[in-house]
Scaffold this motif. Structure first.
Motif, PDB file in Angstrom:
ATOM      1  N   PHE A 366     -26.346 -15.154  63.692  1.00  0.00           N
ATOM      2  CA  PHE A 366     -27.606 -15.182  64.439  1.00  0.00           C
ATOM      3  C   PHE A 366     -27.653 -16.381  65.387  1.00  0.00           C
ATOM      4  O   PHE A 366     -28.036 -16.264  66.551  1.00  0.00           O
ATOM      5  N   ASP A 367     -27.245 -17.575  64.880  1.00  0.00           N
ATOM      6  CA  ASP A 367     -27.229 -18.772  65.743  1.00  0.00           C
ATOM      7  C   ASP A 367     -26.254 -18.586  66.902  1.00  0.00           C
ATOM      8  O   ASP A 367     -26.527 -19.016  68.042  1.00  0.00           O
ATOM      9  N   ARG A 368     -25.108 -17.952  66.638  1.00  0.00           N
ATOM     10  CA  ARG A 368     -24.122 -17.740  67.696  1.00  0.00           C
ATOM     11  C   ARG A 368     -24.681 -16.805  68.789  1.00  0.00           C
ATOM     12  O   ARG A 368     -24.458 -17.015  69.988  1.00  0.00           O
ATOM     13  N   MET A 369     -25.441 -15.782  68.354  1.00  0.00           N
ATOM     14  CA  MET A 369     -26.044 -14.860  69.321  1.00  0.00           C
ATOM     15  C   MET A 369     -27.064 -15.589  70.203  1.00  0.00           C
ATOM     16  O   MET A 369     -27.125 -15.390  71.423  1.00  0.00           O
ATOM     17  N   ILE A 370     -27.890 -16.429  69.573  1.00  0.00           N
ATOM     18  CA  ILE A 370     -28.913 -17.151  70.338  1.00  0.00           C
ATOM     19  C   ILE A 370     -28.266 -18.105  71.349  1.00  0.00           C
ATOM     20  O   ILE A 370     -28.684 -18.189  72.519  1.00  0.00           O
ATOM     21  N   LYS A 371     -27.236 -18.831  70.914  1.00  0.00           N
ATOM     22  CA  LYS A 371     -26.566 -19.770  71.830  1.00  0.00           C
ATOM     23  C   LYS A 371     -25.894 -19.026  72.981  1.00  0.00           C
ATOM     24  O   LYS A 371     -25.879 -19.508  74.118  1.00  0.00           O
ATOM     25  N   GLU A 373     -26.873 -16.220  74.343  1.00  0.00           N
ATOM     26  CA  GLU A 373     -27.910 -15.810  75.289  1.00  0.00           C
ATOM     27  C   GLU A 373     -28.416 -16.990  76.113  1.00  0.00           C
ATOM     28  O   GLU A 373     -28.724 -16.851  77.301  1.00  0.00           O
ATOM     29  N   LEU A 374     -28.510 -18.169  75.489  1.00  0.00           N
ATOM     30  CA  LEU A 374     -28.951 -19.347  76.243  1.00  0.00           C
ATOM     31  C   LEU A 374     -27.918 -19.727  77.310  1.00  0.00           C
ATOM     32  O   LEU A 374     -28.278 -20.168  78.413  1.00  0.00           O
ATOM     33  N   ASP A 375     -26.631 -19.578  76.984  1.00  0.00           N
ATOM     34  CA  ASP A 375     -25.596 -19.861  77.981  1.00  0.00           C
ATOM     35  C   ASP A 375     -25.672 -18.878  79.152  1.00  0.00           C
ATOM     36  O   ASP A 375     -25.473 -19.249  80.313  1.00  0.00           O
ATOM     37  N   LEU A 377     -28.413 -17.414  80.179  1.00  0.00           N
ATOM     38  CA  LEU A 377     -29.599 -17.787  80.972  1.00  0.00           C
ATOM     39  C   LEU A 377     -29.295 -18.937  81.929  1.00  0.00           C
ATOM     40  O   LEU A 377     -29.855 -19.014  83.026  1.00  0.00           O
ATOM     41  N   ALA A 378     -28.420 -19.862  81.508  1.00  0.00           N
ATOM     42  CA  ALA A 378     -28.059 -20.961  82.398  1.00  0.00           C
ATOM     43  C   ALA A 378     -27.323 -20.476  83.639  1.00  0.00           C
ATOM     44  O   ALA A 378     -27.414 -21.092  84.718  1.00  0.00           O
ATOM     45  N   LEU A 379     -26.608 -19.346  83.524  1.00  0.00           N
ATOM     46  CA  LEU A 379     -25.880 -18.824  84.662  1.00  0.00           C
ATOM     47  C   LEU A 379     -26.766 -18.074  85.633  1.00  0.00           C
ATOM     48  O   LEU A 379     -26.528 -18.069  86.838  1.00  0.00           O
ATOM     49  N   ILE A 380     -27.785 -17.410  85.114  1.00  0.00           N
ATOM     50  CA  ILE A 380     -28.650 -16.567  85.971  1.00  0.00           C
ATOM     51  C   ILE A 380     -29.995 -17.218  86.218  1.00  0.00           C
ATOM     52  O   ILE A 380     -30.920 -16.551  86.687  1.00  0.00           O
ATOM     53  N   GLU A 381     -30.134 -18.496  85.884  1.00  0.00           N
ATOM     54  CA  GLU A 381     -31.432 -19.162  86.026  1.00  0.00           C
ATOM     55  C   GLU A 381     -31.890 -19.197  87.488  1.00  0.00           C
ATOM     56  O   GLU A 381     -33.078 -19.056  87.791  1.00  0.00           O
ATOM     57  N   ASP A 382     -30.956 -19.388  88.401  1.00  0.00           N
ATOM     58  CA  ASP A 382     -31.310 -19.466  89.815  1.00  0.00           C
ATOM     59  C   ASP A 382     -31.691 -18.108  90.377  1.00  0.00           C
ATOM     60  O   ASP A 382     -32.351 -18.012  91.427  1.00  0.00           O
ATOM     61  N   GLN A 383     -31.294 -17.033  89.725  1.00  0.00           N
ATOM     62  CA  GLN A 383     -31.594 -15.691  90.215  1.00  0.00           C
ATOM     63  C   GLN A 383     -32.931 -15.169  89.709  1.00  0.00           C
ATOM     64  O   GLN A 383     -33.416 -14.154  90.223  1.00  0.00           O
ATOM     65  N   VAL A 384     -33.515 -15.824  88.709  1.00  0.00           N
ATOM     66  CA  VAL A 384     -34.792 -15.349  88.148  1.00  0.00           C
ATOM     67  C   VAL A 384     -35.947 -15.850  89.002  1.00  0.00           C
ATOM     68  O   VAL A 384     -35.998 -17.035  89.317  1.00  0.00           O
TER      69      VAL A 384
END
Length: 384
Positions: A366-371, A373-375, A377-384
């Motif tokens: 579960f922790d690996r899945m959350i991390k 997804e956070l990684d 989000l860091a890649l697509i943060e500028d596109q949101v």
């Protein structure tokens, strides 16, 4: 000879289902690990109805819609929180569970497991040939709410042998008629359909004849033939204001009696039939002529200059305070919205963790899945 029915393993059947109930109060799709625990009828009900609805799927586990609301309240309470170490709801199935059995016919054997402290009960049914559930075995047929009559209505046999003996002796399982929930729903639907079509049986077979109005009397004939009375009758509609007519003389007369605002007066310009500059302010307020005071030199100067002083209590003086109030209200709404979003995110993460545990996913995964997804989000943060 049919194989004997084993006693249900409550720990293996109900322990994985209990921690999934809180997540079912907010999730619209059932957990994959829960579906094999359900009976084929309840499994199809949950799969098909949840796919076409945006409501939580917990309500589909109970056939009684009135008790489904209470079931959701129990699931949202703190009684079903899993243990932080074992990840399961701490229940002693030998002492905390009150189990009853009954056999309805040669092919249907049921059990009722009541958790009185949690106010929950599970109606179990023994299924044969359930390929999707893993073969023959006990499955959950319904999740209900425990009340004062739940155990009494189900039966008094506390063992499978006693239920078999009652069935062979021809004794009913309960004092009331035992009807399965899906069958009861079908019977109620059939009764409604029968009542609908019975309405047409009560309809007369022949259309009633229309009543012929009686001929007018002699006095009515004389009255209708008098031309003056007809004129008086239609003349009363001359004073009726049509609903689609925007021009109402009564409203104009009423508006003329209303005092104009300070510094303004009614228009006195002549009205013509052509749209000229002279009648552009017809029906509106214009600057009032200043009142001259013969004894005041200041009044005459104001009249000549055409100065109209605004009222001290005008709406312009309160614009600043209203703007401040609007800004404060907007800030309060933003704070409340931000707090609500944070609470929603926290609850969603907890619900996802419970859902993963019920599906067999451990904490590290579960922790690996959350991390991960956070990684992302860091890649697509500028596109949101």
């Amino acid at each position: 000879m049919a194989a004997p029915i084993p006693k249900p393993d409550l720990s293996a059947l109900l322990a994985p289902l209990l921690p999934a109930l809180p997540a079912a109060t907010i999730s619209t799709q059932p957990a994959i690990g829960v579906l094999p625990l359900l009976s084929p009828i309840l499994r199809q009900r949950v799969q098909y109805l949840s796919a076409s609805s945006n409501e939580p799927w917990l309500r589909l586990l109970c056939y009684d819609t009135a008790k489904a609301v209470t079931l959701a309240e129990i699931a949202k309470g703190g009684g079903l929180e899993p243990h932080p170490v074992s990840g399961e709801v701490e229940i002693d199935w030998d002492y905390d569970a009150d189990t009853r059995y009954r056999r309805l016919d040669k092919e249907t054997f049921q059990a009722l497991v009541a958790l009185t402290d949690l106010k929950l009960a599970f109606r179990l049914v023994y299924c044969v040939g359930d390929v999707d559930g893993g073969g023959d075995g006990w499955r959950v047929g319904e999740v209900i709410v425990v009340d004062s009559s739940t155990l009494a209505d189900f039966g008094e046999a506390s063992s499978m042998e006693a239920a078999e003996a009652q069935f062979k002796a021809g004794k009913p399982a309960t004092s009331a008629t035992v009807v399965d929930a899906p069958i009861a729903d079908e019977q109620a639907e059939d009764d409604d359909d029968g009542g609908y079509w019975d309405q047409y049986d009560a309809t007369p077979s022949q259309t009633p004849a229309k009543e012929t109005p009686p001929p007018p009397s002699k006095s009515q004939a004389n009255t209708s033939s008098h031309p003056d009375m007809d004129d008086d009758y239609y003349a009363q509609y001359d004073h009726v204001q049509p609903a689609m007519d925007n021009h109402d003389p009564d409203e104009e007369a009423h508006a003329a009696q209303i005092a104009p605002p300070l510094g303004l007066g009614p228009s006195t310009k002549p009205t013509t039939t052509e749209p000229t500059e002279a009648n552009e302010t017809h029906g509106s307020w214009t600057l009032a002529e200043p009142v001259e005071d013969e004894d005041s030199e200041e009044s005459r100067r104001r009249a000549q200059a055409g100065i109209v002083h605004p009222r001290p209590d005008s709406s312009a003086s309160s614009n600043g305070s209203r703007t401040v109030a609007k800004l404060e209200a907007t800030a309060d709404r933003q704070d409340q919205s931000e707090f609500g979003v944070k609470q929603h995110v926290a609850r969603s993460i907890r619900s996802l963790f419970i859902l993963c545990r019920s599906s067999g996913i451990d904490r590290e995964e579960f922790d690996r899945m959350i991390k991960s997804e956070l990684d992302v989000l860091a890649l697509i943060e500028d596109q949101v």
